[in-house]
Design a protein around this motif. Structure first.
Motif, PDB file in Angstrom:
ATOM      1  N   GLN A  10       4.291  12.655   6.314  1.00  9.24           N
ATOM      2  CA  GLN A  10       5.016  11.391   6.346  1.00  9.24           C
ATOM      3  C   GLN A  10       4.706  10.606   5.069  1.00  9.24           C
ATOM      4  OE1 GLN A  10       4.832   9.057  10.176  1.00  9.24           O
ATOM      5  NE2 GLN A  10       3.432   7.866   8.922  1.00  9.24           N
ATOM      6  N   GLY A  11       5.711  10.355   4.250  1.00 14.45           N
ATOM      7  CA  GLY A  11       5.513   9.662   2.981  1.00 14.45           C
ATOM      8  C   GLY A  11       5.973   8.221   3.058  1.00 14.45           C
ATOM      9  N   SER A  13       3.204   5.179   3.126  1.00 12.94           N
ATOM     10  CA  SER A  13       2.237   4.294   2.453  1.00 12.94           C
ATOM     11  C   SER A  13       2.187   4.546   0.955  1.00 12.94           C
ATOM     12  CB  SER A  13       0.836   4.517   3.017  1.00 12.94           C
ATOM     13  OG  SER A  13       0.825   4.315   4.403  1.00 12.94           O
ATOM     14  N   GLY A  18       0.703  -0.818   2.204  1.00 15.40           N
ATOM     15  CA  GLY A  18       0.132  -0.185   3.393  1.00 15.40           C
ATOM     16  C   GLY A  18       0.606  -0.946   4.615  1.00 15.40           C
ATOM     17  N   SER A  19      -0.178  -1.965   5.023  1.00 13.95           N
ATOM     18  CA  SER A  19       0.276  -2.857   6.101  1.00 13.95           C
ATOM     19  C   SER A  19       1.607  -3.490   5.710  1.00 13.95           C
ATOM     20  CB  SER A  19      -0.753  -3.965   6.345  1.00 13.95           C
ATOM     21  OG  SER A  19      -2.015  -3.421   6.615  1.00 13.95           O
ATOM     22  N   TRP A  45      -2.193   8.657   1.292  1.00 13.29           N
ATOM     23  CA  TRP A  45      -2.714   8.845   2.656  1.00 13.29           C
ATOM     24  C   TRP A  45      -1.824   9.720   3.512  1.00 13.29           C
ATOM     25  CZ3 TRP A  45      -7.344   7.886   1.973  1.00 13.29           C
ATOM     26  CH2 TRP A  45      -7.812   6.726   1.363  1.00 13.29           C
ATOM     27  N   ALA A  46      -1.001  10.549   2.926  1.00 14.92           N
ATOM     28  CA  ALA A  46      -0.107  11.385   3.726  1.00 14.92           C
ATOM     29  C   ALA A  46      -0.924  12.431   4.501  1.00 14.92           C
ATOM     30  CB  ALA A  46       0.917  12.076   2.838  1.00 14.92           C
ATOM     31  N   SER A  47      -0.986  12.253   5.826  1.00 14.09           N
ATOM     32  CA  SER A  47      -1.694  13.225   6.669  1.00 14.09           C
ATOM     33  C   SER A  47      -1.007  14.582   6.542  1.00 14.09           C
ATOM     34  CB  SER A  47      -1.664  12.791   8.138  1.00 14.09           C
ATOM     35  OG  SER A  47      -2.231  11.512   8.306  1.00 14.09           O
TER      36      SER A  47
HETATM   37  C1  FAD Z   1      -6.074   8.380   9.853  1.00 17.97           C
HETATM   38  C2  FAD Z   1      -4.960   7.831   8.977  1.00 17.97           C
HETATM   39  C3  FAD Z   1      -3.799   8.571   8.779  1.00 17.97           C
HETATM   40  C4  FAD Z   1      -2.787   8.091   7.976  1.00 17.97           C
HETATM   41  N1  FAD Z   1      -1.671   8.868   7.797  1.00 17.97           N
HETATM   42  C5  FAD Z   1      -0.669   8.392   7.035  1.00 17.97           C
HETATM   43  C6  FAD Z   1       0.502   9.199   6.831  1.00 17.97           C
HETATM   44  O1  FAD Z   1       0.609  10.330   7.322  1.00 17.97           O
HETATM   45  N2  FAD Z   1       1.493   8.707   6.043  1.00 17.97           N
HETATM   46  C7  FAD Z   1       1.414   7.452   5.486  1.00 17.97           C
HETATM   47  O2  FAD Z   1       2.368   7.077   4.814  1.00 17.97           O
HETATM   48  N3  FAD Z   1       0.320   6.665   5.654  1.00 17.97           N
HETATM   49  C8  FAD Z   1      -0.725   7.109   6.420  1.00 17.97           C
HETATM   50  N4  FAD Z   1      -1.847   6.346   6.597  1.00 17.97           N
HETATM   51  C9  FAD Z   1      -1.957   5.070   5.877  1.00 17.97           C
HETATM   52  C10 FAD Z   1      -1.866   3.887   6.806  1.00 17.97           C
HETATM   53  O3  FAD Z   1      -0.556   3.765   7.277  1.00 17.97           O
HETATM   54  C11 FAD Z   1      -2.344   2.685   5.989  1.00 17.97           C
HETATM   55  O4  FAD Z   1      -3.718   2.869   5.744  1.00 17.97           O
HETATM   56  C12 FAD Z   1      -2.107   1.415   6.702  1.00 17.97           C
HETATM   57  O5  FAD Z   1      -0.736   1.094   6.668  1.00 17.97           O
HETATM   58  C13 FAD Z   1      -2.936   0.271   6.107  1.00 17.97           C
HETATM   59  O6  FAD Z   1      -2.644   0.119   4.740  1.00 17.97           O
HETATM   60  P1  FAD Z   1      -3.813  -0.001   3.664  1.00 17.97           P
HETATM   61  O7  FAD Z   1      -4.784   1.118   3.893  1.00 17.97           O
HETATM   62  O8  FAD Z   1      -3.160  -0.141   2.339  1.00 17.97           O
HETATM   63  O9  FAD Z   1      -4.585  -1.330   4.049  1.00 17.97           O
HETATM   64  P2  FAD Z   1      -4.170  -2.811   3.701  1.00 17.97           P
HETATM   65  O10 FAD Z   1      -2.739  -3.029   4.022  1.00 17.97           O
HETATM   66  O11 FAD Z   1      -4.618  -3.122   2.308  1.00 17.97           O
HETATM   67  O12 FAD Z   1      -5.064  -3.612   4.728  1.00 17.97           O
HETATM   68  C14 FAD Z   1      -6.480  -3.793   4.511  1.00 17.97           C
HETATM   69  C15 FAD Z   1      -7.000  -4.749   5.559  1.00 17.97           C
HETATM   70  O13 FAD Z   1      -6.344  -6.030   5.432  1.00 17.97           O
HETATM   71  C16 FAD Z   1      -5.740  -6.395   6.679  1.00 17.97           C
HETATM   72  N5  FAD Z   1      -4.470  -7.051   6.409  1.00 17.97           N
HETATM   73  C17 FAD Z   1      -3.437  -6.555   5.693  1.00 17.97           C
HETATM   74  N6  FAD Z   1      -2.420  -7.449   5.649  1.00 17.97           N
HETATM   75  C18 FAD Z   1      -2.839  -8.532   6.369  1.00 17.97           C
HETATM   76  C19 FAD Z   1      -2.235  -9.764   6.688  1.00 17.97           C
HETATM   77  N7  FAD Z   1      -1.013 -10.102   6.259  1.00 17.97           N
HETATM   78  N8  FAD Z   1      -2.945 -10.617   7.464  1.00 17.97           N
HETATM   79  C20 FAD Z   1      -4.178 -10.322   7.900  1.00 17.97           C
HETATM   80  N9  FAD Z   1      -4.812  -9.144   7.626  1.00 17.97           N
HETATM   81  C21 FAD Z   1      -4.150  -8.266   6.863  1.00 17.97           C
HETATM   82  C22 FAD Z   1      -5.542  -5.093   7.447  1.00 17.97           C
HETATM   83  O14 FAD Z   1      -5.548  -5.316   8.864  1.00 17.97           O
HETATM   84  C23 FAD Z   1      -6.771  -4.294   7.003  1.00 17.97           C
HETATM   85  O15 FAD Z   1      -7.915  -4.646   7.768  1.00 17.97           O
HETATM   86  C24 FAD Z   1      -2.901   6.809   7.376  1.00 17.97           C
HETATM   87  C25 FAD Z   1      -4.060   6.050   7.585  1.00 17.97           C
HETATM   88  C26 FAD Z   1      -5.078   6.560   8.358  1.00 17.97           C
HETATM   89  C27 FAD Z   1      -6.317   5.708   8.559  1.00 17.97           C
END
Ligand code: FAD
Length: 131
Positions: A10-11, A13, A18-19, A45-47
């Motif tokens: 899944q592409g 992030s 991310g969030s 982070w593509a699993s």
């Molecule tokens: C096990 C695992 C598998 C994954 N597999 C995939 C995958 O297959 N494909 C893919 O595309 N992605 C994948 N991901 C990525 C995942 O979707 C992202 O890690 C996730 O969306 C969070 O983004 P980030 O790591 O950039 O964290 P950030 O968005 O930078 O967040 C960091 C911290 O800040 C907090 N935060 C962020 N925004 C806010 C806000 N507005 N208000 C308050 N707090 C906030 C978050 O809660 C978090 O604690 C995977 C992640 C994990 C852990």
């Protein structure tokens, strides 16, 4: 995909999306022939990305359109221009990966759903996998 005969990843992030997934910057522009798309950008982070054969990813196809109206494209991971960089894990296993797209050609037949519907397709997928 369901039978596990092909491995998909899944592409979604990106390093700065991310969030805040609506902040994706990876782009798709029309190719010269007008029958497909050229992808540029980076996913992370593509699993299963380290060994997947296919990727379904969201890309911005129209910079003027709202950020939550990307398209969802199906990409063969052996396409020219795809570079996979596995992310090492603490347990020694490698499953996650960064994926780089550098002028990757994808035909129109590999766009899933209506134009600009990538966000709702992605959210339906996320809801189904969370269920
Ligand atoms: C096990 C695992 C598998 C994954 N597999 C995939 C995958 O297959 N494909 C893919 O595309 N992605 C994948 N991901 C990525 C995942 O979707 C992202 O890690 C996730 O969306 C969070 O983004 P980030 O790591 O950039 O964290 P950030 O968005 O930078 O967040 C960091 C911290 O800040 C907090 N935060 C962020 N925004 C806010 C806000 N507005 N208000 C308050 N707090 C906030 C978050 O809660 C978090 O604690 C995977 C992640 C994990 C852990």
């Amino acid at each position: 995909m369901a039978a596990g005969e092909e491995i998909w990843c899944q592409g979604w992030s990106e390093p700065d999306a991310g969030s805040d997934l609506a902040g994706i910057r990876s782009r798709a522009v029309r190719n010269d022939a007008g029958d497909g798309w050229l992808l540029t950008g980076q996913k992370t982070w593509a699993s299963r990305g380290a060994f997947a054969e296919w990727c379904f990813g969201i890309f911005r196809t129209d910079p003027k359109r709202n950020a939550t109206a990307p398209d969802l494209l199906l990409i063969a991971m052996d396409s020219p221009g795809v570079t996979v960089r596995p992310i090492p894990q603490i347990d020694g296993e490698t499953g996650f990966a960064e994926i780089f797209f550098d002028g990757v050609e994808v035909p129109d037949s590999q766009v899933l759903g209506e134009e600009g519907s990538g966000w709702s397709v992605a959210m339906s997928t996320a809801a189904a996998s969370a269920a």
